[in-house]
Motif scaffolding. Structure first.
Motif, PDB file in Angstrom:
ATOM      1  N   GLN A  79     -12.307  28.024   9.452  1.00 33.23           N
ATOM      2  CA  GLN A  79     -13.077  28.758   8.451  1.00 33.23           C
ATOM      3  C   GLN A  79     -14.421  28.047   8.286  1.00 33.23           C
ATOM      4  OE1 GLN A  79     -11.473  31.402   6.691  1.00 33.23           O
ATOM      5  NE2 GLN A  79      -9.469  31.042   7.643  1.00 33.23           N
ATOM      6  N   LEU A  81     -16.931  32.385   9.021  1.00 31.24           N
ATOM      7  CA  LEU A  81     -15.833  32.255   9.975  1.00 31.24           C
ATOM      8  C   LEU A  81     -14.521  32.440   9.217  1.00 31.24           C
ATOM      9  CD1 LEU A  81     -16.997  29.152  12.077  1.00 31.24           C
ATOM     10  CD2 LEU A  81     -17.379  31.579  12.550  1.00 31.24           C
ATOM     11  N   ILE A 108     -10.948  31.285  13.091  1.00 32.32           N
ATOM     12  CA  ILE A 108     -11.179  31.250  14.541  1.00 32.32           C
ATOM     13  C   ILE A 108     -10.054  30.459  15.214  1.00 32.32           C
ATOM     14  CG2 ILE A 108     -12.672  30.312  16.350  1.00 32.32           C
ATOM     15  CD1 ILE A 108     -14.010  32.673  15.190  1.00 32.32           C
ATOM     16  N   GLY A 139     -20.287  35.640  14.843  1.00 35.88           N
ATOM     17  CA  GLY A 139     -19.816  34.308  14.476  1.00 35.88           C
ATOM     18  C   GLY A 139     -19.731  33.346  15.644  1.00 35.88           C
ATOM     19  N   SER A 141     -22.050  30.239  15.072  1.00 33.83           N
ATOM     20  CA  SER A 141     -21.474  29.515  13.931  1.00 33.83           C
ATOM     21  C   SER A 141     -20.232  28.737  14.348  1.00 33.83           C
ATOM     22  CB  SER A 141     -21.131  30.496  12.803  1.00 33.83           C
ATOM     23  OG  SER A 141     -22.297  31.120  12.308  1.00 33.83           O
ATOM     24  N   THR A 142     -19.472  29.274  15.297  1.00 32.64           N
ATOM     25  CA  THR A 142     -18.292  28.563  15.795  1.00 32.64           C
ATOM     26  C   THR A 142     -18.698  27.268  16.482  1.00 32.64           C
ATOM     27  OG1 THR A 142     -17.046  30.621  16.049  1.00 32.64           O
ATOM     28  CG2 THR A 142     -16.312  28.719  17.343  1.00 32.64           C
ATOM     29  N   ARG A 165     -16.449  23.529   6.293  1.00 33.03           N
ATOM     30  CA  ARG A 165     -15.501  24.102   7.243  1.00 33.03           C
ATOM     31  C   ARG A 165     -14.113  23.587   6.931  1.00 33.03           C
ATOM     32  NH1 ARG A 165     -15.845  20.458  12.508  1.00 33.03           N
ATOM     33  NH2 ARG A 165     -16.225  18.485  11.483  1.00 33.03           N
ATOM     34  N   VAL A 173     -15.155  37.577  19.966  1.00 30.66           N
ATOM     35  CA  VAL A 173     -15.330  37.234  18.555  1.00 30.66           C
ATOM     36  C   VAL A 173     -15.896  38.443  17.819  1.00 30.66           C
ATOM     37  CG1 VAL A 173     -16.419  35.644  16.919  1.00 30.66           C
ATOM     38  CG2 VAL A 173     -15.787  34.835  19.211  1.00 30.66           C
ATOM     39  N   GLY A 233     -16.204  37.099  12.589  1.00 31.12           N
ATOM     40  CA  GLY A 233     -15.727  35.759  12.275  1.00 31.12           C
ATOM     41  C   GLY A 233     -14.325  35.443  12.710  1.00 31.12           C
ATOM     42  N   LYS A 234     -13.748  36.268  13.603  1.00 29.12           N
ATOM     43  CA  LYS A 234     -12.412  36.003  14.127  1.00 29.12           C
ATOM     44  C   LYS A 234     -12.397  36.210  15.631  1.00 29.12           C
ATOM     45  CE  LYS A 234      -9.719  37.495  10.066  1.00 29.12           C
ATOM     46  NZ  LYS A 234      -8.648  38.412   9.609  1.00 29.12           N
TER      47      LYS A 234
END
Length: 238
Positions: A15, A24, A27, A46, A49-50, A61, A211, A214-215
């Protein structure tokens, strides 16, 4: 590849937030040693961001991110880098006042095994031609991208996180970067690639994680792309 002994990076229920903005939402993915893995998705899904969360640059996170069995949630970026992970950001971060070679010599060695200047020039002959005569921002966009990738190869990192390395580049430069990624894989590097250019991703990667919002919503082996064409069109809008 399922051999747990070869598992290098494991991301579980990651997250992430920018301030109060939750970007996120759990993930999950794995990368094994020597693989090239892509994160594919629409803009804003995302992907970048990952990468920032893996490196600890995304300040807030939760979840779990392990590298070679070491938990990195809670670690500072400088400590994560010393484990042997290097990020090549989309912005490139070339120092305008420094020559090509001065840019290459700037990063510190974090581990044994960093590539020599001579090997880097083998991989990027364009940079060798400009090594002393050109300041960083006088290079073309493609040469700046090559320099950004080359710079992290000196550090000794064995996992490379590449964020949109082909964006806005001419096809001939994209092909050269593809050849470089293939050569790095042959030398034992592990690469996580965020990419919008699906055709490029298909030419270099072993597996693709999709992705969305956010997943990670799917994983497609490169060998199964043809039978999943429609699914990719639906995910990516390509």
């Amino acid at each position: 590849m399922t051999d747990a002994a070869k598992l290098l990076l494991k991301v579980s229920d990651l997250q992430g937030w920018y301030g109060e903005s939750h970007v996120l939402h759990g993930i999950n993915f794995e990368v094994h040693q020597g693989e090239v893995v892509t994160l594919l998705g629409r803009n804003g899904a995302g992907k970048t961001s990952t990468l920032l969360a893996i490196m600890g640059i995304l300040a807030k996170r939760t979840g779990s991110v392990t590298f070679a069995g070491t938990e990195m949630i809670g670690m500072q970026p400088r400590h994560i880098a010393r484990l042997g992970i290097a990020l090549c950001p989309e912005e490139r971060g070339i120092f305008s006042s420094l020559s090509v070679e001065e840019n290459l010599l700037l990063p510190p060695r974090i581990a044994e095994g960093g590539l020599s200047i001579e090997r880097i020039y083998d991989l990027f002959p364009n940079l060798k031609e400009r090594r002393a005569s050109s300041q960083g921002t006088k290079l073309s966009g493609g040469e700046q991208q090559m320099l950004a990738i080359a710079r992290i190869l000196r550090t000794g990192a064995k996992m490379l996180l590449l964020d949109e390395p082909t964006e806005g580049l001419a096809p001939v430069i994209v092909q050269q970067i593809g050849r470089t990624i293939a050569a790095l894989k042959e030398e034992g590097f592990t690469i996580v690639l965020v990419e919008q250019n699906f055709r490029f991703a298909a030419s270099v990667a072993d597996r693709h994680y999709i992705v969305d919002q956010g997943k990670v919503v799917d994983m497609i082996p490169n060998s199964e792309l043809e039978q999943n064409t429609q699914k990719l069109h639906d995910y990516l809008g390509v």
